[in-house]
Design a protein around this motif. Structure first.
Motif, PDB file in Angstrom:
ATOM      1  N   ARG A   3       0.835  -1.196   0.000  1.00 43.65           N
ATOM      2  CA  ARG A   3       0.000   0.000   0.000  1.00 43.65           C
ATOM      3  C   ARG A   3       0.871   1.247   0.000  1.00 43.65           C
ATOM      4  O   ARG A   3       0.625   2.204  -0.750  1.00 43.65           O
ATOM      5  N   ASP A   4       1.951   1.245   0.806  1.00 43.99           N
ATOM      6  CA  ASP A   4       2.862   2.396   0.850  1.00 43.99           C
ATOM      7  C   ASP A   4       3.567   2.576  -0.495  1.00 43.99           C
ATOM      8  O   ASP A   4       3.746   3.709  -0.970  1.00 43.99           O
ATOM      9  N   ALA A   5       3.968   1.477  -1.117  1.00 42.18           N
ATOM     10  CA  ALA A   5       4.614   1.544  -2.429  1.00 42.18           C
ATOM     11  C   ALA A   5       3.652   2.119  -3.463  1.00 42.18           C
ATOM     12  O   ALA A   5       4.029   2.943  -4.310  1.00 42.18           O
ATOM     13  N   MET A   6       2.390   1.696  -3.382  1.00 47.17           N
ATOM     14  CA  MET A   6       1.383   2.224  -4.300  1.00 47.17           C
ATOM     15  C   MET A   6       1.157   3.722  -4.056  1.00 47.17           C
ATOM     16  O   MET A   6       0.982   4.484  -5.008  1.00 47.17           O
ATOM     17  N   ALA A   7       1.171   4.124  -2.802  1.00 44.77           N
ATOM     18  CA  ALA A   7       0.996   5.542  -2.476  1.00 44.77           C
ATOM     19  C   ALA A   7       2.159   6.355  -3.040  1.00 44.77           C
ATOM     20  O   ALA A   7       1.955   7.445  -3.600  1.00 44.77           O
ATOM     21  N   VAL A   8       3.382   5.821  -2.918  1.00 46.95           N
ATOM     22  CA  VAL A   8       4.564   6.510  -3.463  1.00 46.95           C
ATOM     23  C   VAL A   8       4.434   6.606  -4.985  1.00 46.95           C
ATOM     24  O   VAL A   8       4.685   7.658  -5.594  1.00 46.95           O
ATOM     25  N   GLU A   9       4.035   5.491  -5.614  1.00 44.82           N
ATOM     26  CA  GLU A   9       3.868   5.472  -7.070  1.00 44.82           C
ATOM     27  C   GLU A   9       2.766   6.448  -7.499  1.00 44.82           C
ATOM     28  O   GLU A   9       2.906   7.180  -8.481  1.00 44.82           O
ATOM     29  N   ARG A  10       1.655   6.463  -6.723  1.00 44.37           N
ATOM     30  CA  ARG A  10       0.557   7.381  -7.015  1.00 44.37           C
ATOM     31  C   ARG A  10       1.029   8.831  -6.918  1.00 44.37           C
ATOM     32  O   ARG A  10       0.727   9.660  -7.777  1.00 44.37           O
ATOM     33  N   ASP A  11       1.809   9.135  -5.875  1.00 44.18           N
ATOM     34  CA  ASP A  11       2.320  10.492  -5.706  1.00 44.18           C
ATOM     35  C   ASP A  11       3.254  10.869  -6.855  1.00 44.18           C
ATOM     36  O   ASP A  11       3.222  12.000  -7.360  1.00 44.18           O
ATOM     37  N   ALA A  12       4.097   9.904  -7.270  1.00 44.07           N
ATOM     38  CA  ALA A  12       5.012  10.158  -8.388  1.00 44.07           C
ATOM     39  C   ALA A  12       4.226  10.408  -9.671  1.00 44.07           C
ATOM     40  O   ALA A  12       4.537  11.326 -10.452  1.00 44.07           O
ATOM     41  N   LEU A  13       3.198   9.584  -9.898  1.00 42.19           N
ATOM     42  CA  LEU A  13       2.366   9.788 -11.087  1.00 42.19           C
ATOM     43  C   LEU A  13       1.636  11.121 -11.015  1.00 42.19           C
ATOM     44  O   LEU A  13       1.501  11.828 -12.024  1.00 42.19           O
ATOM     45  N   GLY A  14       1.160  11.489  -9.833  1.00 40.42           N
ATOM     46  CA  GLY A  14       0.494  12.784  -9.655  1.00 40.42           C
ATOM     47  C   GLY A  14       1.445  13.928  -9.984  1.00 40.42           C
ATOM     48  O   GLY A  14       1.062  14.902 -10.651  1.00 40.42           O
ATOM     49  N   GLU A  25       4.048  13.735 -11.962  1.00 47.98           N
ATOM     50  CA  GLU A  25       4.277  13.691 -13.423  1.00 47.98           C
ATOM     51  C   GLU A  25       3.108  14.322 -14.171  1.00 47.98           C
ATOM     52  O   GLU A  25       3.292  15.078 -15.120  1.00 47.98           O
ATOM     53  N   VAL A  26       1.884  14.025 -13.693  1.00 52.16           N
ATOM     54  CA  VAL A  26       0.697  14.624 -14.309  1.00 52.16           C
ATOM     55  C   VAL A  26       0.745  16.139 -14.158  1.00 52.16           C
ATOM     56  O   VAL A  26       0.463  16.887 -15.100  1.00 52.16           O
ATOM     57  N   GLN A  27       1.121  16.608 -12.976  1.00 54.39           N
ATOM     58  CA  GLN A  27       1.225  18.054 -12.744  1.00 54.39           C
ATOM     59  C   GLN A  27       2.276  18.685 -13.659  1.00 54.39           C
ATOM     60  O   GLN A  27       2.065  19.758 -14.219  1.00 54.39           O
ATOM     61  N   ARG A  28       3.422  18.008 -13.812  1.00 51.14           N
ATOM     62  CA  ARG A  28       4.502  18.521 -14.664  1.00 51.14           C
ATOM     63  C   ARG A  28       4.040  18.614 -16.117  1.00 51.14           C
ATOM     64  O   ARG A  28       4.223  19.643 -16.776  1.00 51.14           O
ATOM     65  N   VAL A  29       3.410  17.542 -16.612  1.00 49.00           N
ATOM     66  CA  VAL A  29       2.935  17.527 -17.994  1.00 49.00           C
ATOM     67  C   VAL A  29       1.840  18.578 -18.194  1.00 49.00           C
ATOM     68  O   VAL A  29       1.806  19.281 -19.205  1.00 49.00           O
TER      69      VAL A  29
END
Length: 125
Positions: free
Chosen positions: A22-33, A35-39
């Motif tokens: 769950r923590d790994a998914m949260a980290v991945e979700r935050d990273a994707l978020g 990336e979405v913000q950057r794009v």
């Protein structure tokens, strides 16, 4: 009791594994978020740049259109001026031609000198 303790340890391990996942998914979700913000930021910047470019192009087209209209107006004025000059020249040439035709007509009419020469030529013959 042993089995319950073992089941409890297995359940705790499974819970810990799920927590790690769950923590790994949260980290991945935050990273994707992020990336979405950057794009999204890049897209917004690109859109703003495109809008500026379109505005500049529209402005340049407007300037070019204005310059073209001015050139056409100047050209039209020059043509009209040349036309006026040529009309004046043509009018002067017509007057001169009329004068020359009148002079030629008067020269073609027998003058007293020509009449005298003709009589003398007849008398001699």
């Amino acid at each position: 009791r042993k089995e319950l303790a073992k089941s409890l340890r297995d359940a705790e391990r499974a819970r810990d594994a799920l927590t790690v996942e769950r923590d790994a998914m949260a980290v991945e979700r935050d990273a994707l978020g992020a990336e979405v913000q950057r794009v999204a930021g890049q897209l917004a910047g690109a859109g703003a740049a495109r809008d500026r470019s379109l505005g500049e192009v529209a402005s340049l087209l407007g300037e070019l259109g204005h310059e073209r209209a001015e050139r056409e107006s100047r050209h039209r004025e020059e043509v009209e001026a040349l036309g006026s000059e040529h009309a004046i020249e043509l009018d002067l040439l017509r007057h001169r031609l009329d004068d020359l035709e009148k002079t030629q007509e008067s020269m073609e009419q027998e003058s007293p000198v020509e009449e005298l020469i003709a009589r003398l030529a007849e008398a001699r013959d």
